[in-house]
Write an enzyme that holds these catalytic residues in place. Structure first.
Site, short mmCIF file in Angstrom:
data_model
loop_
_atom_site.label_atom_id
_atom_site.label_comp_id
_atom_site.label_asym_id
_atom_site.label_seq_id
_atom_site.Cartn_x
_atom_site.Cartn_y
_atom_site.Cartn_z
N ASN A 265 15.03 25.32 -21.82
CA ASN A 265 16.05 24.40 -21.35
C ASN A 265 15.88 24.32 -19.83
O ASN A 265 16.31 25.21 -19.11
CB ASN A 265 17.43 24.93 -21.74
CG ASN A 265 18.55 23.98 -21.34
OD1 ASN A 265 18.32 22.98 -20.64
ND2 ASN A 265 19.75 24.29 -21.75
N ARG B 263 14.90 21.34 -24.81
CA ARG B 263 16.14 20.59 -24.90
C ARG B 263 16.03 19.40 -23.94
O ARG B 263 15.66 19.59 -22.78
CB ARG B 263 17.30 21.47 -24.47
CG ARG B 263 18.58 20.69 -24.38
CD ARG B 263 19.62 21.41 -23.59
NE ARG B 263 20.84 20.63 -23.58
CZ ARG B 263 21.69 20.62 -22.57
NH1 ARG B 263 21.46 21.35 -21.50
NH2 ARG B 263 22.77 19.89 -22.62
N HIS C 112 25.98 17.06 -26.69
CA HIS C 112 26.16 18.30 -27.48
C HIS C 112 25.80 18.09 -28.95
O HIS C 112 26.28 18.81 -29.82
CB HIS C 112 27.63 18.80 -27.45
CG HIS C 112 28.16 19.16 -26.10
ND1 HIS C 112 29.42 18.78 -25.69
CD2 HIS C 112 27.62 19.85 -25.09
CE1 HIS C 112 29.63 19.24 -24.47
NE2 HIS C 112 28.55 19.90 -24.08
N ARG D 201 35.33 18.24 -14.99
CA ARG D 201 35.28 16.79 -15.24
C ARG D 201 36.65 16.28 -15.67
O ARG D 201 37.37 16.96 -16.41
CB ARG D 201 34.26 16.47 -16.35
CG ARG D 201 32.84 16.76 -15.96
CD ARG D 201 31.88 16.15 -16.99
NE ARG D 201 30.54 16.66 -16.80
CZ ARG D 201 29.87 17.37 -17.71
NH1 ARG D 201 30.40 17.64 -18.88
NH2 ARG D 201 28.66 17.80 -17.45
N GLU E 291 22.33 26.36 -30.22
CA GLU E 291 21.48 25.19 -29.99
C GLU E 291 20.01 25.57 -29.93
O GLU E 291 19.14 24.83 -30.38
CB GLU E 291 21.91 24.50 -28.68
CG GLU E 291 23.25 23.79 -28.83
CD GLU E 291 24.01 23.65 -27.54
OE1 GLU E 291 24.49 24.69 -27.01
OE2 GLU E 291 24.15 22.52 -27.03
#
Ligand code: ADP
Length: 401
Positions: free
Chosen positions: A7, A91, A180, A241, A385
């Site tokens: 990643n 990823r 996601h 956020r 993941e």
């Protein structure tokens, strides 16, 4: 087959080496501060203590070389030679409309990821650096890319279009993509296994809540709606956020505060959410600790977070005309007892009833936290993941043989 999962971020790189024989993790680690002074490599082999090394790592190519050195090291290594690594899976955040599945990397795939730089300017260029770095270090090893957006490509048009002039979709591909996806896919599959029913028969709402957060309505195993949009800014309130807000706030604030595009982007992505409302932290642990001490701003941040989460669960139950399973995952979803409790407390209209004792159990295993009477099964499913990336890479490499 041993598969290295990568990643890559702009100044960091996380890795895990899987042995697909039993899907075990042989080693994991990360490189931080790539291209800065005192880069750090943290290597965690399965058989011995982790090591931390500080050195100069100028770019991703050097970072990968250092990782490969560690993986083959006599003491902290987990393979004898590099040739044991038969494939690498990456990823990639944004696959746009081009990728609805994981794919093996070739020149066309690389060109397409490059074309998508505009949609994910912070992420895709960094992933490309990771792909290039592996190419340089392991030129003969096949690479696969697994996209955060791919699982959501099943959304119908009515869910992914924004009600703005269509020319923006035609010219610039402005639409909802969702993120996601690898996690929503993984936890919905695990949830179906845990409740012992075929995923095709289930209506599942997956709540991936970590630093970033998104919800997905998974009907019959397919994503039919998700709360993040063209970028990860839309939807839930997150650590830093804002999530949903009236779009008119943006031009209004720019005008009143004389802000540039970059400044307003940074405000909404990095200085909003839990951090802005609590004035304390973006970390849910610190918010709940401060709330327990009676800090009113932390309480407001917590209440807003839960209220918005609950509204989305209600919306997705409406989108699917019902819900059989609600899944909590990621940092907050897996660990925060109070968030799960507060969210489920007022979902009685859906027939949700969680068992306070089951909700308190901490475990790395997927688990049911609802009562036998609950009409909706509520689960905590730790996400993975990296394992999904390793599995997809394994499958693609096998298929190509
Ligand atoms: P990312 O989105 O970066 O992958 P994670 O899924 O690892 O993040 O989630 C990180 C967040 O999880 C932290 O910011 C923290 O708020 C939250 N978290 C971790 N442990 C707990 C806990 N015990 N209680 C509440 N929140 C937690």
């Amino acid at each position: 087959m041993k598969i290295l999962v990568i990643n890559a971020g702009s100044s960091s790189l996380k890795y895990q080496l899987y042995d697909m024989k039993d899907e075990s993790v042989l080693a994991a680690g990360r490189v931080e501060r790539i291209g800065m002074d005192s880069s750090i490599l943290i290597h965690e082999p399965h058989h011995t203590d982790e090591i931390t090394e500080v050195s100069e790592i100028l770019d991703h190519t050097i970072a990968i070389r250092k990782v490969l050195d560690k993986l083959t090291d006599a003491k902290v290594g987990v393979v004898k030679t590099i040739s044991e690594i038969e494939a690498v899976g990456h990823r990639v955040v944004h696959g746009g409309e081009s990728f609805s599945n994981s794919v093996l990397v070739d020149s066309e795939v690389k060109a397409e990821i490059r074309r998508l730089f505009d949609l994910a300017p912070l992420h895709n260029p960094a992933h490309m650096m990771g792909i290039k770095a592996v190419e340089t270090n392991l030129p003969d090893v096949p690479q696969a890319v697994v996209f955060d957006t791919a699982f959501h490509q099943t959304m119908p048009q009515k869910a992914y279009m924004y009600a703005i002039p269509k020319v923006l979709y035609k010219k610039h591909k402005v639409r909802r993509y969702g993120f996601h996806g690898t996690s929503h896919n993984y936890v919905s599959q695990r949830a179906a296994e845990v409740v012992g029913r075929p995923i095709e028969d289930l209506k599942i709402i997956t709540c991936h809540i970590g630093n970033g957060g998104s919800l997905t309505a998974v009907e019959g195993g397919k994503s039919i709606d998700t709360s993040m949009g063209m970028t990860p800014l839309e939807g839930l309130m997150m650590g830093t956020r804002s999530g949903d807000l009236d779009p008119a706030v943006v031009p209004f604030t720019m005008m009143k505060e004389d802000l540039t595009v970059n400044e307003v982007n940074s405000m909404l992505n990095k200085h909003s959410g839990l951090l802005a409302i609590s004035g304390l932290s973006s970390d849910m642990r610190e918010i709940t600790d401060a709330m327990a001490e009676g800090e009113p701003n932390a309480t407001l941040a917590f209440d807003m977070y839960v209220y918005r989460l609950r509204k989305y669960i209600g919306a997705y139950a409406a989108a699917m005309d019902g819900v059989d399973v609600i899944v909590f995952t990621a940092g907050v979803g897996e660990n925060s007892i109070v968030i799960r409790e507060a969210t489920c407390e007022k979902l009685t209209f859906l027939g949700v009833e969680i068992d306070p004792e089951l909700n308190k159990i901490r475990s790395k295993e997927p688990r049911l936290i609802s009562t036998p009477n609950s009409k909706v099964k509520v689960l905590v499913v730790p996400t993975n993941e990296e394992l999904m990336i390793a599995r997809d890479t394994f499958r693609l490499v096998q298929e190509s043989k």
